[in-house]
Design an enzyme around this catalytic site. Structure first.
Site, short mmCIF file in Angstrom:
data_model
loop_
_atom_site.label_atom_id
_atom_site.label_comp_id
_atom_site.label_asym_id
_atom_site.label_seq_id
_atom_site.Cartn_x
_atom_site.Cartn_y
_atom_site.Cartn_z
N ASP A 148 0.03 -8.07 -8.86
CA ASP A 148 -0.80 -7.32 -7.90
C ASP A 148 -1.53 -8.25 -6.94
O ASP A 148 -2.74 -8.14 -6.72
CB ASP A 148 -1.82 -6.43 -8.63
CG ASP A 148 -1.20 -5.60 -9.72
OD1 ASP A 148 -1.84 -5.43 -10.78
OD2 ASP A 148 -0.07 -5.13 -9.53
N GLU B 100 1.15 3.92 -4.77
CA GLU B 100 -0.05 3.15 -5.15
C GLU B 100 -0.13 1.89 -4.31
O GLU B 100 0.62 1.72 -3.35
CB GLU B 100 0.02 2.79 -6.64
CG GLU B 100 1.30 2.11 -7.04
CD GLU B 100 1.58 2.17 -8.52
OE1 GLU B 100 0.78 2.73 -9.30
OE2 GLU B 100 2.63 1.64 -8.95
C1 6LW Z 1 -1.83 -1.49 -10.72
C2 6LW Z 1 -0.88 -0.51 -10.12
C3 6LW Z 1 0.23 -0.57 -11.10
O1 6LW Z 1 -3.14 -1.14 -10.48
O2 6LW Z 1 -0.17 -1.07 -12.28
O3 6LW Z 1 2.26 -0.01 -11.88
C4 6LW Z 1 -1.54 -1.40 -12.21
N1 6LW Z 1 1.40 -0.18 -10.86
O4 6LW Z 1 -0.50 -0.82 -8.80
C5 6LW Z 1 -1.77 -2.69 -12.94
O5 6LW Z 1 -0.89 -3.69 -12.48
#
Ligand code: 6LW
Length: 514
Positions: A24, A190
């Site tokens: 991330d 996301e």
């Molecule tokens: C992050 C989100 C995700 O906040 O996992 O699977 C979380 N996507 O973008 C932790 O990496």
């Protein structure tokens, strides 16, 4: 104001950009200085910060969360903790917004200097979700854009990409959340990031989930709050259904370099094994060049560099405190290191926990290379302790020594197995080693399932003139896909009983040709 122009196809730094579990990534540039922040989950110190001036060499300069109370990870379940920071520089200050998942919620941290000290963290009220981004328009209005994944309550609910105008000084949302463009319809929109580029507002997100279907998609508008029009070429980046060595690419962030080029950093994985199914180091940080055509980014596939030279690091703890690369689990390293024994030794004092515990007396570093060894000399005359290769409390391989015995142990979910030997010699000091290496196939060519793993993990004790191996284990059970952790391997030192003095720790690592 940044412009979408700039020379195409810049020289691209080698990948992995930041090896080991550093998922991330968020990047920002201040003059000729670049900074990257990444997730840290249940580990402390939290939210590592890296600095570079050439985009190739990155130095860990500290962490956003170095003090008690900044994050509330003491009891978080595995996968909880610091998720997905966004790092920006605005009005002479550094800003980091992040979700302390199953902890304090979504937070705003600020600092005058990236090395810190960072603020205590302000809870964002009116932001119920994850992956917050922070951006300002030319009037100084602050927008927080986030993924509307509701973690509280029973069944996870997803409201898509949400946005509020925000008072960043108080953390108070200034309006009810509004839904924005949420991608092409793949699951889990996301990781939103909002950019003002050349008079156009871009909203870039991840979708498809962080597994092999992970993708980056982008939309644009003449306003920061939309409506947004999706790029016809979405997803602009994905490794899904390809044979690329870097998979799961997604969760991207854009940066315009000082010489006018564009790059995207993102998370990716280096899966190995017969079906390339297992990623021991979890999600790492990668980079790829971006050029612009017709007002849309064109993102190069993420390429893996040829393996660099082997790395060798020796730590004798003479400095009196572990370096910033050392982390502990749901507690800070300073809580774990009870004191320093003889000069240059690290003293770990057991507290009734062990590596199956949520908060072990453990201090570790990330595995950063596909093949690595971790060696330590410990004084176990007053206790029992050793080395652990950890994914989480349910997935770890350990080798430990105590009075008279040495024991290798494998914990895989509900299963646990150990191998024990009398300790060679009777000196108070003992050498222990965990090494990861290639899977060895039988000479008769008969393969079997056990040979489909990513690597073999060997647990050994020093014998004075060599090494005695207690166990050779399939590395798949300490990999991100099996542990279903958001993290990757962390290897380090622990105490399980009494007091253990660690005289030195040595890391060797190298990547292998594909
Ligand atoms: C992050 C989100 C995700 O906040 O996992 O699977 C979380 N996507 O973008 C932790 O990496």
């Amino acid at each position: 104001m940044t412009t979408a122009s700039g020379p195409n196809r810049p020289a691209t730094p080698d990948n992995p950009l930041i090896p080991g579990f550093h998922p991330d990534p968020s990047i920002c540039r201040v003059g000729d200085d670049y900074y990257i922040a990444v997730s840290s989950f249940e580990y402390l110190p939290g939210i590592p910060l890296f600095h570079s001036r050439d985009l190739s060499d990155w130095t860990l300069i500290g962490h956003v969360a170095e003090r008690p109370g900044q994050l509330d990870v003491g009891q978080v379940p595995t996968m909880g903790g610091a998720w997905a920071p966004t790092l920006r520089h605005h009005d002479g200050r550094f800003w980091c917004v992040v979700t302390d998942a199953m902890g304090r919620g979504s937070l705003i941290f600020t600092a005058e200097r990236p090395e810190g000290p960072w603020s205590d963290g302000t809870v964002m009220r009116g932001v119920d979700g994850i992956d917050p981004d922070i951006a300002w328009d030319e009037d100084g209005t602050c927008y927080v854009t986030y993924s509307g994944l509701l973690l509280s309550g029973g069944v996870p609910t997803h409201l898509g990409i949400q946005q509020v105008r925000m008072d960043p000084e108080t953390g108070q949302a200034l309006q009810e959340p509004r839904s924005l463009w949420s991608g092409t319809g793949l699951m889990f929109p996301e990781a939103p990031h909002l950019y003002s580029i050349d008079g156009t507002w871009y909203l870039m997100i991840a979708e498809g989930g962080t597994e092999r279907g992970h993708s980056v998609s982008i939309a644009r508008s003449d306003r920061p709050d939309g409506p947004f029009e999706g790029c016809p070429a979405n997803p602009v980046l994905s490794a899904r259904s390809t044979d690329r060595p870097v998979q799961n690419t997604g969760h991207g962030d854009l940066v315009r370099t000082a010489d006018g080029c564009w790059l995207m950093v993102m998370l990716g994985m280096r899966p190995r094994g017969m079906a390339r199914a297992f990623s021991p180091m979890g999600r790492e940080t990668f980079v790829t060049p971006v050029r612009w055509a017709d007002g849309w980014p064109v993102v190069e596939p993420v390429r893996l560099a040829e393996p660099g030279p082997a790395v060798s690091r020796h730590e004798d703890f003479a400095a009196g405190v572990p370096g910033p690369e050392w982390v502990a689990v749901r507690r800070s390293p300073s809580e774990v290191v009870s004191s320093y024994g003889r000069p240059g030794a690290l003293r770990l004092r057991a507290d009734g926990s062990d590596m199956d515990s949520l908060r072990p007396v453990f201090l570790g570093v990330r595995q950063e290379h596909e093949e690595a060894s971790f060696t330590a000399e410990l004084d176990v005359s007053s206790g029992t302790g050793g080395l652990s290769l950890r994914m989480d409390e349910l997935h770890h391989y350990d080798i430990e020594a105590g009075p008279g015995t040495v024991r290798a142990r494998a914990r895989v979910g509900p299963l646990s197995q150990s191998w024990e030997l009398p300790r060679p010699g009777d000196a108070s000091a003992v050498l222990l080693r965990i090494s990861t290496g290639p899977v060895t196939f039988p000479s008769d060519g008969r393969g079997s399932l056990e040979h489909g793993g990513p690597d073999t993990v060997r647990l050994s004790v020093g014998t004075g003139d060599g090494w005695q191996e207690l166990a050779a284990l399939d590395g798949r059970y300490v990999s991100a896909e099996i542990a279903a952790s958001f993290t990757g391997r962390v290897a380090g030192l622990y105490a399980a009983d009494g007091t253990v003095n660690v005289r030195w720790f040595h890391y060797e690592g190298h990547d292998t040709k594909r």
